[in-house]
Design a protein around this motif. Structure first.
Motif, PDB file in Angstrom:
ATOM      1  N   UNK A  41       0.696  -1.191  -0.100  1.00 40.04           N
ATOM      2  CA  UNK A  41      -0.088   0.073   0.037  1.00 40.04           C
ATOM      3  C   UNK A  41       1.087   1.393  -0.021  1.00 40.04           C
ATOM      4  N   UNK A  42       1.863   1.128   0.976  1.00 40.87           N
ATOM      5  CA  UNK A  42       3.042   2.403   0.743  1.00 40.87           C
ATOM      6  C   UNK A  42       3.759   2.483  -0.393  1.00 40.87           C
ATOM      7  N   UNK A  43       3.786   1.341  -1.258  1.00 38.67           N
ATOM      8  CA  UNK A  43       4.529   1.466  -2.458  1.00 38.67           C
ATOM      9  C   UNK A  43       3.864   1.853  -3.778  1.00 38.67           C
ATOM     10  N   UNK A  44       3.384   0.602  -4.164  1.00 38.78           N
ATOM     11  CA  UNK A  44       2.875   0.472  -5.590  1.00 38.78           C
ATOM     12  C   UNK A  44       1.408   0.073  -5.636  1.00 38.78           C
ATOM     13  N   UNK A  45       0.385   0.634  -4.828  1.00 40.88           N
ATOM     14  CA  UNK A  45      -1.004   0.285  -4.864  1.00 40.88           C
ATOM     15  C   UNK A  45      -1.584   0.694  -6.216  1.00 40.88           C
ATOM     16  N   UNK A  46      -1.080   1.605  -6.626  1.00 36.61           N
ATOM     17  CA  UNK A  46      -1.699   2.296  -7.863  1.00 36.61           C
ATOM     18  C   UNK A  46      -1.582   1.474  -9.092  1.00 36.61           C
ATOM     19  N   UNK A  47      -0.867   0.319  -9.096  1.00 34.30           N
ATOM     20  CA  UNK A  47      -0.853  -0.699 -10.305  1.00 34.30           C
ATOM     21  C   UNK A  47      -1.981  -1.266 -10.309  1.00 34.30           C
ATOM     22  N   UNK A  48      -2.657  -1.296  -9.177  1.00 37.08           N
ATOM     23  CA  UNK A  48      -3.826  -2.469  -9.146  1.00 37.08           C
ATOM     24  C   UNK A  48      -5.309  -1.605  -9.267  1.00 37.08           C
ATOM     25  N   UNK A  49      -6.275  -2.544  -9.674  1.00 38.92           N
ATOM     26  CA  UNK A  49      -7.383  -1.873  -9.800  1.00 38.92           C
ATOM     27  C   UNK A  49      -8.609  -2.308  -8.933  1.00 38.92           C
ATOM     28  N   UNK A  71      -6.941   5.633   3.441  1.00 42.62           N
ATOM     29  CA  UNK A  71      -6.266   6.863   3.592  1.00 42.62           C
ATOM     30  C   UNK A  71      -5.367   7.519   2.407  1.00 42.62           C
ATOM     31  N   UNK A  72      -5.135   6.520   1.596  1.00 42.15           N
ATOM     32  CA  UNK A  72      -4.451   6.645   0.616  1.00 42.15           C
ATOM     33  C   UNK A  72      -4.889   6.526  -0.949  1.00 42.15           C
ATOM     34  N   UNK A  73      -6.085   5.516  -1.054  1.00 44.22           N
ATOM     35  CA  UNK A  73      -6.572   5.340  -2.297  1.00 44.22           C
ATOM     36  C   UNK A  73      -8.209   5.084  -2.422  1.00 44.22           C
ATOM     37  N   UNK A  74      -8.753   5.246  -3.564  1.00 50.27           N
ATOM     38  CA  UNK A  74     -10.039   5.153  -3.556  1.00 50.27           C
ATOM     39  C   UNK A  74     -10.321   4.003  -4.430  1.00 50.27           C
ATOM     40  N   UNK A  75      -9.237   3.019  -4.409  1.00 46.99           N
ATOM     41  CA  UNK A  75      -9.390   1.515  -5.261  1.00 46.99           C
ATOM     42  C   UNK A  75     -10.603   0.889  -4.561  1.00 46.99           C
ATOM     43  N   UNK A 148     -14.514  25.713  -1.765  1.00 46.42           N
ATOM     44  CA  UNK A 148     -13.234  25.909  -2.448  1.00 46.42           C
ATOM     45  C   UNK A 148     -12.104  25.220  -2.242  1.00 46.42           C
ATOM     46  N   UNK A 149     -12.128  24.546  -0.990  1.00 44.78           N
ATOM     47  CA  UNK A 149     -11.280  23.504  -0.582  1.00 44.78           C
ATOM     48  C   UNK A 149     -11.470  22.080  -1.054  1.00 44.78           C
ATOM     49  N   UNK A 150     -10.261  21.540  -1.386  1.00 48.34           N
ATOM     50  CA  UNK A 150     -10.473  20.160  -1.882  1.00 48.34           C
ATOM     51  C   UNK A 150     -10.422  19.199  -0.686  1.00 48.34           C
ATOM     52  N   UNK A 151     -11.436  18.293  -0.766  1.00 51.00           N
ATOM     53  CA  UNK A 151     -11.773  17.270   0.372  1.00 51.00           C
ATOM     54  C   UNK A 151     -11.593  15.850  -0.172  1.00 51.00           C
ATOM     55  N   UNK A 152     -10.893  15.197   0.633  1.00 48.64           N
ATOM     56  CA  UNK A 152     -10.712  13.579   0.055  1.00 48.64           C
ATOM     57  C   UNK A 152     -11.849  12.989   0.670  1.00 48.64           C
ATOM     58  N   UNK A 153     -12.694  12.116  -0.135  1.00 52.12           N
ATOM     59  CA  UNK A 153     -13.592  11.527   0.106  1.00 52.12           C
ATOM     60  C   UNK A 153     -13.193   9.961  -0.013  1.00 52.12           C
ATOM     61  N   UNK A 154     -13.689   9.000   0.630  1.00 52.23           N
ATOM     62  CA  UNK A 154     -13.735   7.668   0.284  1.00 52.23           C
ATOM     63  C   UNK A 154     -14.793   7.335  -0.686  1.00 52.23           C
ATOM     64  N   UNK A 155     -14.368   6.177  -1.490  1.00 44.90           N
ATOM     65  CA  UNK A 155     -15.334   5.797  -2.502  1.00 44.90           C
ATOM     66  C   UNK A 155     -16.955   5.910  -2.384  1.00 44.90           C
ATOM     67  N   UNK A 156     -17.458   5.345  -1.050  1.00 40.95           N
ATOM     68  CA  UNK A 156     -18.772   5.341  -0.857  1.00 40.95           C
ATOM     69  C   UNK A 156     -19.243   6.769  -0.638  1.00 40.95           C
ATOM     70  N   UNK A 157     -18.452   7.548   0.193  1.00 42.13           N
ATOM     71  CA  UNK A 157     -19.009   8.942   0.435  1.00 42.13           C
ATOM     72  C   UNK A 157     -19.056   9.715  -0.870  1.00 42.13           C
ATOM     73  N   UNK A 158     -17.966   9.476  -1.711  1.00 42.13           N
ATOM     74  CA  UNK A 158     -17.792   9.949  -2.895  1.00 42.13           C
ATOM     75  C   UNK A 158     -19.168   9.736  -3.946  1.00 42.13           C
TER      76      UNK A 158
END
Length: 224
Positions: A41-49, A71-75, A148-158
């Motif tokens: 997760x800390x490294x290459x989670x972006x490789x996965x869908x 905390x890091x991804x919406x995967x 006007x401020x960016x907010x990080x939302x998990x997938x369900x909230x999004x």
């Protein structure tokens, strides 16, 4: 080729899933303990869908891994576990999982759920921008802004916010949100909707008051 990650300490389950998915053109990479999963997760989670995640794991449990992922991804995340108690299922959804499957399960059903989640995730990416009052959503980049401020939302909230924005001033029932966000095969309590609405309001800050509760009817997003 799609690429998904499975975090599961049962070698037989990993191999069965890898073979079944591989025959359908999906690459599966397996991790057998929680610590290795956290390192990925800390490294290459972006490789996965998509991530398939067990709860009872050596070293670090699946709930902790899910929390770090969110905390890091919406995967998309699907729990696959022997723990089928209602409180465990609700905990999984509260942490931000997209689906929760209790073992034993049919491989065909698991694959179909993964495909549906991946299609849904792809469907979120388009050129539309949605806004209402002080809330705006970029559905192409999956970014949310409040005052006007960016907010990080998990997938369900999004997904909840997107549906409310697409139906501004409509009264949306809990059952509708369950069906549209969790899927028609979700059989848990509708309390999970209230929990995610509460988190969404908190994340939006002062703009959270735009999400109105209509007692006995559901929720409505309005400018004021």
């Amino acid at each position: 080729m799609k690429k998904i990650l499975i975090v599961e300490d049962d070698a037989e389950i990993c191999e069965i899933i890898k073979e079944y998915f591989g025959n359908k053109g999906t690459e599966v990479v397996d991790v057998r303990n929680g610590s290795d999963a956290l390192n990925m997760i800390r490294g290459n989670i972006e490789e996965y869908e998509l991530v398939l995640l067990d709860i009872m794991l050596p070293e670090t449990d699946g709930f902790t891994i899910c929390r770090h992922l969110r905390n890091k991804s919406n995967i998309p995340i699907i729990f696959i576990t022997a723990r089928g108690r209602e409180e465990d299922i609700l905990s999984g959804y509260d942490l931000g999982c997209d689906d929760y499957i209790v073992k034993p399960f049919l491989l065909s059903v698991l694959y179909s759920k993964c495909e549906a989640l991946l299609r849904r995730a792809e469907g979120l990416i388009n050129d539309n921008k949605l806004s209402c009052g002080n809330i705006s959503l970029d559905t192409r980049t999956l970014r949310c802004f409040s005052d006007g401020i960016e907010v990080e939302l998990p997938p369900k909230e999004f997904a909840i916010l997107r549906y409310l924005l697409e139906h501004e001033n409509w009264v949306i029932s809990r059952d509708t949100l369950l069906n549209k966000v969790w899927g028609y095969d979700y059989f848990g309590s509708d309390r999970v909707v209230d929990n995610h609405i509460k988190k969404l309001r908190k994340a939006l800050g002062s703009a959270g008051i735009q999400i109105k509760t209509l007692v006995g009817r559901g929720y409505k997003l309005a400018k004021e």
